[in-house]
Design a protein around this motif. Structure first.
Motif, short mmCIF file in Angstrom:
data_model
loop_
_atom_site.label_atom_id
_atom_site.label_comp_id
_atom_site.label_asym_id
_atom_site.label_seq_id
_atom_site.Cartn_x
_atom_site.Cartn_y
_atom_site.Cartn_z
N ALA A 5 0.59 21.02 14.56
CA ALA A 5 1.05 21.21 13.37
C ALA A 5 -0.11 21.65 12.28
O ALA A 5 0.37 22.25 11.21
CB ALA A 5 1.65 20.01 12.99
N ARG A 6 -1.18 21.02 12.40
CA ARG A 6 -2.36 21.42 11.53
C ARG A 6 -3.64 21.49 12.42
O ARG A 6 -3.59 20.75 13.40
CB ARG A 6 -2.36 20.41 10.49
N VAL A 7 -4.56 22.13 11.59
CA VAL A 7 -5.92 22.08 12.63
C VAL A 7 -6.89 21.67 11.35
O VAL A 7 -6.86 22.28 10.24
CB VAL A 7 -6.24 23.44 13.10
N ILE A 8 -7.65 20.47 11.69
CA ILE A 8 -8.71 20.19 10.66
C ILE A 8 -10.09 20.44 11.18
O ILE A 8 -10.29 20.50 12.34
CB ILE A 8 -8.44 18.76 10.08
N ALA A 9 -11.03 20.56 10.22
CA ALA A 9 -12.40 20.84 10.68
C ALA A 9 -13.09 19.52 11.23
O ALA A 9 -12.71 18.24 10.78
CB ALA A 9 -13.21 21.33 9.55
N ARG A 10 -13.98 19.30 12.12
CA ARG A 10 -14.49 18.28 12.71
C ARG A 10 -15.23 17.54 11.52
O ARG A 10 -14.95 16.07 11.69
CB ARG A 10 -15.69 18.64 13.76
N GLY A 11 -15.54 17.96 10.66
CA GLY A 11 -16.24 17.39 9.45
C GLY A 11 -15.46 16.43 8.63
O GLY A 11 -15.92 15.71 7.96
N GLU A 12 -14.15 16.77 8.63
CA GLU A 12 -13.17 16.23 7.98
C GLU A 12 -12.78 14.71 8.33
O GLU A 12 -12.50 13.88 7.46
CB GLU A 12 -11.80 16.98 7.91
N LEU A 13 -13.26 14.44 9.50
CA LEU A 13 -13.14 12.99 10.24
C LEU A 13 -14.34 12.01 9.62
O LEU A 13 -14.26 10.92 9.74
CB LEU A 13 -13.03 13.06 11.65
N HIS A 14 -15.43 12.82 9.32
CA HIS A 14 -16.65 11.90 8.77
C HIS A 14 -16.92 11.76 7.43
O HIS A 14 -16.94 12.71 6.77
CB HIS A 14 -18.04 12.55 9.79
#
Length: 363
Positions: free
Chosen positions: A231-240
């Protein structure tokens, strides 16, 4: 005991029928042109502390013991296979060795009533490609207890496109389901979403009606992940975040983590009450810097996924699901098909984290 001694010791036993038939057929060409006393296999050897990969011709006498002889048609290259081709990968203990933790093929000869010549079978896990010669060989000899019959509605090629990666994704998805997380509860995060396990998990979860948020470090794979069902794609950095909080805003009803390390540590505090994480990855590191707060204040459950020693009854059940309700998208854009000789070219790509989707080996 090597295979020659095995043949001698069992010549007049019940297994002798199996062995004699095997020997009688060993000089006969199959449709692929190889013979059972001269066929190709990919070996890893250690020379001067360096791993050397080569393809060479071998015969049945070079294979380890087992009561099931299989003509291998497909295998796949997994992260563990790449580690097995690395001198310090800590996978292989003795050399020379044939890697390949997955194989799909056709039974040539069987020493058990469970299988008959001509049966299509899958072998994954157990000691295959780790302590026992694996699937990077035109023929494999394995214990019959490791094999299962190919499910209906799944071809050998599809089985290896799924492989251990898909099996791990299916086990992870099943844990999300069985622990009570429903599609209406909220989004499910999949980390390392462009890898083999991650991409399969995105597809399976979406097919089951979950809202999937895919995390990746490869921005150019966004369209592919959306096509898989994210449904959505987020960058790896958004989790940190700059600092890891003991508890964070509740964002995820569940997660399938294929990365480990700091990524797993960062998503645990952001799980909703009663959230479930199925963890199977370590490409981001083996350390886990976290606290007990998500577990004791929000009832979060962290479940480890092992695809190696799963009992056969559950293994068969999961493979049947992958042929039916869990069957992921197998678009050509999500895999590459290579020859046995090309495997060595893909090892550094996989080890560097640059692989995308699945790598299928056609034997």
């Amino acid at each position: 005991m090597n295979r020659t001694n095995f043949i001698r010791n069992h010549l007049y036993s019940d297994a002798g029928v199996f062995i004699r038939e095997l020997l009688q057929r060993s000089a006969v060409n199959d449709q692929g042109g190889a013979t059972m006393d001269a066929f190709k296999a990919l070996f890893v050897d250690k020379i001067d502390k360096e791993a050397v990969i080569s393809t060479r011709a071998i015969g049945l006498h070079d294979l380890p013991d087992g009561d099931l002889l299989i003509k291998v048609n497909y295998s796949s290259v997994n992260y563990k296979d790449a580690l097995a081709c690395k001198s310090d990968g800590n996978i292989v203990k003795s050399y020379p060795f044939i890697p390949g933790i997955d194989l799909a093929g056709t039974v040539v000869t069987s020493g058990t009533e469970r299988f008959q010549a001509g049966d299509e079978v899958i072998v994954t896990g157990y000691g295959l490609g780790v302590s026992h010669y694996g699937g990077f060989s035109e023929y494999a000899c394995v214990p019959s207890e490791w094999a299962l019959k190919l499910p209906n509605h799944l071809s050998q090629k599809e089985a290896m496109l799924v492989g251990t990666a898909g099996f791990t994704a299916a086990l992870s998805t099943l844990e999300i389901q069985e622990n009570g997380v429903k599609p209406e509860d909220g989004p499910i995060l999949v980390t390392g979403a462009t890898g083999g396990v991650g991409s399969m998990a995105v597809s399976m979860l979406a097919k089951l009606g979950y809202e999937v948020v895919a995390s990746t470090g490869k921005a150019d794979m966004t369209e592919e992940l959306l096509r898989l069902g994210a449904a959505r794609v987020i960058a790896r950095g958004e989790l940190h975040s700059e600092r890891t909080r003991a508890l964070d805003k509740q964002r995820w009803a569940g997660a399938i983590d294929c990365v480990g390390g700091a990524t797993l540590a960062s998503l645990l505090p952001a799980l909703q009450y009663g959230g479930v994480v199925a963890a199977s990855g370590l490409t981001g590191g083996i350390e886990l810097d976290t606290s007990v707060f998500p577990f004791i204040l929000r009832g979060v459950r962290l479940i480890g996924i092992d695809s190696v020693m799963i009992p056969m009854a559950r293994r068969e059940n999961v493979w049947q699901r992958m042929a039916d309700s869990f069957k992921p998208s197998l678009e050509e854009s999500l895999y590459e098909e290579i020859t046995l000789e090309q495997v060595k070219d893909y090892v550094p790509i996989i080890l560097s984290g640059q692989s995308r989707g699945r790598v299928l080996v056609r034997l």
